[in-house]
Design a protein around this motif. Structure first.
Motif, PDB file in Angstrom:
ATOM      1  N   LYS A 139       1.085 103.970 -12.771  1.00 18.67           N
ATOM      2  CA  LYS A 139       0.017 103.187 -13.410  1.00 18.67           C
ATOM      3  C   LYS A 139      -0.214 103.629 -14.851  1.00 18.67           C
ATOM      4  O   LYS A 139      -0.399 102.803 -15.739  1.00 18.67           O
ATOM      5  N   ASN A 140      -0.194 104.932 -15.105  1.00 16.30           N
ATOM      6  CA  ASN A 140      -0.442 105.432 -16.456  1.00 16.30           C
ATOM      7  C   ASN A 140       0.610 104.926 -17.437  1.00 16.30           C
ATOM      8  O   ASN A 140       0.299 104.530 -18.556  1.00 16.30           O
ATOM      9  N   LYS A 141       1.868 104.933 -17.007  1.00 13.73           N
ATOM     10  CA  LYS A 141       2.949 104.445 -17.871  1.00 13.73           C
ATOM     11  C   LYS A 141       2.791 102.955 -18.136  1.00 13.73           C
ATOM     12  O   LYS A 141       3.009 102.497 -19.254  1.00 13.73           O
ATOM     13  N   VAL A 142       2.436 102.215 -17.082  1.00 11.61           N
ATOM     14  CA  VAL A 142       2.248 100.765 -17.233  1.00 11.61           C
ATOM     15  C   VAL A 142       1.143 100.487 -18.239  1.00 11.61           C
ATOM     16  O   VAL A 142       1.308  99.677 -19.148  1.00 11.61           O
ATOM     17  N   TYR A 143       0.002 101.172 -18.090  1.00 11.75           N
ATOM     18  CA  TYR A 143      -1.123 100.957 -19.005  1.00 11.75           C
ATOM     19  C   TYR A 143      -0.756 101.371 -20.426  1.00 11.75           C
ATOM     20  O   TYR A 143      -1.161 100.737 -21.385  1.00 11.75           O
ATOM     21  N   MET A 144       0.040 102.433 -20.562  1.00 15.49           N
ATOM     22  CA  MET A 144       0.479 102.889 -21.871  1.00 15.49           C
ATOM     23  C   MET A 144       1.347 101.818 -22.536  1.00 15.49           C
ATOM     24  O   MET A 144       1.180 101.510 -23.715  1.00 15.49           O
ATOM     25  N   ARG A 145       2.264 101.237 -21.768  1.00 18.37           N
ATOM     26  CA  ARG A 145       3.137 100.187 -22.296  1.00 18.37           C
ATOM     27  C   ARG A 145       2.322  98.973 -22.721  1.00 18.37           C
ATOM     28  O   ARG A 145       2.551  98.386 -23.773  1.00 18.37           O
ATOM     29  N   ILE A 146       1.369  98.568 -21.862  1.00  5.87           N
ATOM     30  CA  ILE A 146       0.509  97.417 -22.181  1.00  5.87           C
ATOM     31  C   ILE A 146      -0.285  97.710 -23.449  1.00  5.87           C
ATOM     32  O   ILE A 146      -0.401  96.869 -24.335  1.00  5.87           O
ATOM     33  N   GLY A 147      -0.815  98.928 -23.548  1.00  2.64           N
ATOM     34  CA  GLY A 147      -1.586  99.328 -24.730  1.00  2.64           C
ATOM     35  C   GLY A 147      -0.735  99.259 -25.986  1.00  2.64           C
ATOM     36  O   GLY A 147      -1.179  98.748 -27.005  1.00  2.64           O
ATOM     37  N   GLN A 148       0.496  99.756 -25.895  1.00  2.00           N
ATOM     38  CA  GLN A 148       1.407  99.707 -27.044  1.00  2.00           C
ATOM     39  C   GLN A 148       1.690  98.267 -27.443  1.00  2.00           C
ATOM     40  O   GLN A 148       1.662  97.931 -28.631  1.00  2.00           O
TER      41      GLN A 148
END
Length: 42
Positions: A8-17
């Motif tokens: 989830k953290n990686k997914v949210y990081m990608r979305i944020g980027q």
């Protein structure tokens, strides 16, 4: 197709980027557009 667990953290990081890049892109276009319009009025 086997389901794979997403971090989830990686997914949210990608979305944020992606959001940051898209927002910066739009802001840049708007800024150039405004500069172009202000340049035309002179």
């Amino acid at each position: 197709m086997k389901k794979f667990k997403l971090d989830k953290n990686k997914v949210y990081m990608r979305i944020g980027q992606a959001v940051v890049y898209v927002t910066g892109y739009i802001v840049g276009i708007v800024f150039i557009y405004i500069m172009f319009l202000s340049g035309m009025t002179y």
